[in-house]
Write a protein that holds these residues in place. Structure first.
Motif, PDB file in Angstrom:
ATOM      1  N   PHE A  53     -22.718 -49.513 -41.813  1.00 42.23           N
ATOM      2  CA  PHE A  53     -22.581 -48.863 -40.517  1.00 42.23           C
ATOM      3  C   PHE A  53     -21.121 -48.935 -40.080  1.00 42.23           C
ATOM      4  CE2 PHE A  53     -23.279 -53.283 -39.608  1.00 42.23           C
ATOM      5  CZ  PHE A  53     -22.545 -53.560 -38.470  1.00 42.23           C
ATOM      6  N   GLU A  54     -20.779 -48.112 -39.105  1.00 42.56           N
ATOM      7  CA  GLU A  54     -19.411 -48.073 -38.584  1.00 42.56           C
ATOM      8  C   GLU A  54     -19.254 -49.086 -37.457  1.00 42.56           C
ATOM      9  OE1 GLU A  54     -16.705 -46.132 -39.565  1.00 42.56           O
ATOM     10  OE2 GLU A  54     -17.978 -45.664 -41.273  1.00 42.56           O
ATOM     11  N   TYR A  55     -18.194 -49.881 -37.546  1.00 42.25           N
ATOM     12  CA  TYR A  55     -17.870 -50.831 -36.483  1.00 42.25           C
ATOM     13  C   TYR A  55     -16.377 -50.750 -36.205  1.00 42.25           C
ATOM     14  CZ  TYR A  55     -17.185 -55.121 -33.875  1.00 42.25           C
ATOM     15  OH  TYR A  55     -16.826 -56.028 -32.905  1.00 42.25           O
ATOM     16  N   ARG A  56     -16.030 -50.205 -35.059  1.00 42.17           N
ATOM     17  CA  ARG A  56     -14.634 -50.082 -34.632  1.00 42.17           C
ATOM     18  C   ARG A  56     -13.758 -49.445 -35.711  1.00 42.17           C
ATOM     19  NH1 ARG A  56     -13.663 -55.648 -31.133  1.00 42.17           N
ATOM     20  NH2 ARG A  56     -15.317 -55.222 -29.646  1.00 42.17           N
ATOM     21  N   GLY A  57     -14.270 -48.359 -36.270  1.00 40.98           N
ATOM     22  CA  GLY A  57     -13.500 -47.588 -37.230  1.00 40.98           C
ATOM     23  C   GLY A  57     -13.583 -48.048 -38.673  1.00 40.98           C
ATOM     24  N   ARG A  58     -14.369 -49.071 -38.952  1.00 39.26           N
ATOM     25  CA  ARG A  58     -14.513 -49.564 -40.322  1.00 39.26           C
ATOM     26  C   ARG A  58     -15.981 -49.523 -40.730  1.00 39.26           C
ATOM     27  NH1 ARG A  58     -11.735 -55.207 -41.088  1.00 39.26           N
ATOM     28  NH2 ARG A  58     -12.323 -54.691 -43.205  1.00 39.26           N
ATOM     29  N   THR A  59     -16.219 -49.276 -41.995  1.00 37.48           N
ATOM     30  CA  THR A  59     -17.581 -49.337 -42.518  1.00 37.48           C
ATOM     31  C   THR A  59     -17.844 -50.758 -42.973  1.00 37.48           C
ATOM     32  OG1 THR A  59     -17.497 -47.039 -43.230  1.00 37.48           O
ATOM     33  CG2 THR A  59     -19.184 -48.434 -44.236  1.00 37.48           C
ATOM     34  N   VAL A  60     -18.923 -51.348 -42.456  1.00 36.22           N
ATOM     35  CA  VAL A  60     -19.283 -52.718 -42.815  1.00 36.22           C
ATOM     36  C   VAL A  60     -20.756 -52.773 -43.208  1.00 36.22           C
ATOM     37  CG1 VAL A  60     -17.546 -53.800 -41.352  1.00 36.22           C
ATOM     38  CG2 VAL A  60     -19.789 -53.316 -40.412  1.00 36.22           C
ATOM     39  N   ARG A  61     -21.100 -53.818 -43.929  1.00 36.75           N
ATOM     40  CA  ARG A  61     -22.493 -54.068 -44.299  1.00 36.75           C
ATOM     41  C   ARG A  61     -22.714 -55.571 -44.217  1.00 36.75           C
ATOM     42  NH1 ARG A  61     -25.478 -53.612 -50.009  1.00 36.75           N
ATOM     43  NH2 ARG A  61     -27.597 -53.747 -49.212  1.00 36.75           N
ATOM     44  N   VAL A  62     -23.764 -55.977 -43.536  1.00 34.11           N
ATOM     45  CA  VAL A  62     -24.045 -57.397 -43.345  1.00 34.11           C
ATOM     46  C   VAL A  62     -25.277 -57.775 -44.152  1.00 34.11           C
ATOM     47  CG1 VAL A  62     -24.620 -59.172 -41.651  1.00 34.11           C
ATOM     48  CG2 VAL A  62     -23.053 -57.327 -41.028  1.00 34.11           C
ATOM     49  N   THR A  63     -25.130 -58.808 -44.964  1.00 32.62           N
ATOM     50  CA  THR A  63     -26.254 -59.334 -45.726  1.00 32.62           C
ATOM     51  C   THR A  63     -26.249 -60.848 -45.600  1.00 32.62           C
ATOM     52  OG1 THR A  63     -24.921 -59.445 -47.733  1.00 32.62           O
ATOM     53  CG2 THR A  63     -26.211 -57.451 -47.405  1.00 32.62           C
ATOM     54  N   PRO A  64     -27.355 -61.519 -45.743  1.00 33.15           N
ATOM     55  CA  PRO A  64     -28.668 -60.969 -46.063  1.00 33.15           C
ATOM     56  C   PRO A  64     -29.327 -60.345 -44.833  1.00 33.15           C
ATOM     57  CG  PRO A  64     -28.858 -63.329 -45.764  1.00 33.15           C
ATOM     58  CD  PRO A  64     -27.393 -62.990 -45.628  1.00 33.15           C
ATOM     59  N   ARG A  65     -30.332 -59.532 -45.086  1.00 36.55           N
ATOM     60  CA  ARG A  65     -31.121 -58.939 -44.001  1.00 36.55           C
ATOM     61  C   ARG A  65     -31.974 -60.020 -43.355  1.00 36.55           C
ATOM     62  NH1 ARG A  65     -34.629 -54.144 -45.134  1.00 36.55           N
ATOM     63  NH2 ARG A  65     -34.740 -54.504 -42.929  1.00 36.55           N
ATOM     64  N   PRO A  66     -32.516 -59.745 -42.168  1.00 35.48           N
ATOM     65  CA  PRO A  66     -33.431 -60.702 -41.547  1.00 35.48           C
ATOM     66  C   PRO A  66     -34.611 -61.027 -42.459  1.00 35.48           C
ATOM     67  CG  PRO A  66     -32.792 -59.043 -39.960  1.00 35.48           C
ATOM     68  CD  PRO A  66     -32.264 -58.590 -41.293  1.00 35.48           C
ATOM     69  N   PHE A  67     -35.237 -62.151 -42.222  1.00 36.00           N
ATOM     70  CA  PHE A  67     -36.324 -62.649 -43.058  1.00 36.00           C
ATOM     71  C   PHE A  67     -37.498 -61.691 -43.115  1.00 36.00           C
ATOM     72  CE2 PHE A  67     -40.232 -65.106 -43.618  1.00 36.00           C
ATOM     73  CZ  PHE A  67     -39.976 -65.704 -44.831  1.00 36.00           C
ATOM     74  N   GLY A  68     -37.982 -61.255 -41.974  1.00 40.19           N
ATOM     75  CA  GLY A  68     -39.168 -60.389 -41.939  1.00 40.19           C
ATOM     76  C   GLY A  68     -38.792 -58.928 -41.855  1.00 40.19           C
ATOM     77  N   ASP A  69     -39.805 -58.097 -41.679  1.00 43.31           N
ATOM     78  CA  ASP A  69     -39.560 -56.677 -41.470  1.00 43.31           C
ATOM     79  C   ASP A  69     -38.935 -56.480 -40.096  1.00 43.31           C
ATOM     80  OD1 ASP A  69     -40.668 -56.038 -43.915  1.00 43.31           O
ATOM     81  OD2 ASP A  69     -42.679 -55.783 -43.086  1.00 43.31           O
ATOM     82  N   GLY A  70     -38.054 -55.534 -39.997  1.00 42.14           N
ATOM     83  CA  GLY A  70     -37.419 -55.261 -38.713  1.00 42.14           C
ATOM     84  C   GLY A  70     -36.285 -56.218 -38.437  1.00 42.14           C
ATOM     85  N   ARG A  71     -36.244 -56.733 -37.217  1.00 46.68           N
ATOM     86  CA  ARG A  71     -35.161 -57.615 -36.799  1.00 46.68           C
ATOM     87  C   ARG A  71     -35.718 -58.723 -35.925  1.00 46.68           C
ATOM     88  NH1 ARG A  71     -34.690 -56.425 -31.527  1.00 46.68           N
ATOM     89  NH2 ARG A  71     -35.011 -54.299 -30.828  1.00 46.68           N
ATOM     90  N   PRO A  72     -34.922 -59.772 -35.710  1.00 45.70           N
ATOM     91  CA  PRO A  72     -35.370 -60.827 -34.796  1.00 45.70           C
ATOM     92  C   PRO A  72     -35.537 -60.269 -33.378  1.00 45.70           C
ATOM     93  CG  PRO A  72     -33.530 -61.590 -36.127  1.00 45.70           C
ATOM     94  CD  PRO A  72     -33.671 -60.111 -36.368  1.00 45.70           C
ATOM     95  N   PRO A  73     -36.431 -60.864 -32.593  1.00 38.10           N
ATOM     96  CA  PRO A  73     -36.603 -60.406 -31.212  1.00 38.10           C
ATOM     97  C   PRO A  73     -35.344 -60.670 -30.389  1.00 38.10           C
ATOM     98  CG  PRO A  73     -38.284 -62.043 -31.799  1.00 38.10           C
ATOM     99  CD  PRO A  73     -37.358 -61.922 -32.946  1.00 38.10           C
ATOM    100  N   LEU A  74     -35.019 -59.727 -29.512  1.00 35.37           N
ATOM    101  CA  LEU A  74     -33.890 -59.856 -28.581  1.00 35.37           C
ATOM    102  C   LEU A  74     -34.434 -59.905 -27.166  1.00 35.37           C
ATOM    103  CD1 LEU A  74     -31.427 -57.195 -30.027  1.00 35.37           C
ATOM    104  CD2 LEU A  74     -30.999 -59.648 -29.843  1.00 35.37           C
ATOM    105  N   PHE A  75     -33.948 -60.878 -26.412  1.00 31.54           N
ATOM    106  CA  PHE A  75     -34.321 -60.979 -24.997  1.00 31.54           C
ATOM    107  C   PHE A  75     -33.049 -60.872 -24.183  1.00 31.54           C
ATOM    108  CE2 PHE A  75     -37.488 -63.282 -27.407  1.00 31.54           C
ATOM    109  CZ  PHE A  75     -38.668 -62.756 -26.903  1.00 31.54           C
TER     110      PHE A  75
END
Length: 83
Positions: A53-75
């Protein structure tokens, strides 16, 4: 990484802050806090996909992905109109 280590038990609470000294410490204005939180949340959600994905003009990729499907809950917390 915390989500992986905890086997999907990460729950993240985000608040936009209110103490002037904390903003001064990072040379930020309190009036910028809503935009900063929105940018951070969008960045987290994109990062947790594991896809590039693009972040401030740069393409980045973050790994590892979250453990389960989707993402952790955000409050979200806050007492301002922007929150």
């Amino acid at each position: 990484m915390v989500d992986q280590l905890s086997r999907g038990r990460l729950q993240l609470v985000v608040a936009n802050g209110y103490v002037p000294e904390e903003f001064a410490m990072f040379a930020k204005e309190p009036s910028e806090r809503v935009a900063a939180v929105v940018e951070m949340l969008e960045t987290l959600k994109a990062a947790w996909t594991g896809e590039p994905f693009e972040y401030r003009g740069r393409t980045v990729r973050v790994t590892p992905r979250p453990f389960g499907d989707g993402r952790p809950p955000l409050f979200l917390g806050g007492a301002s109109a922007g929150a």
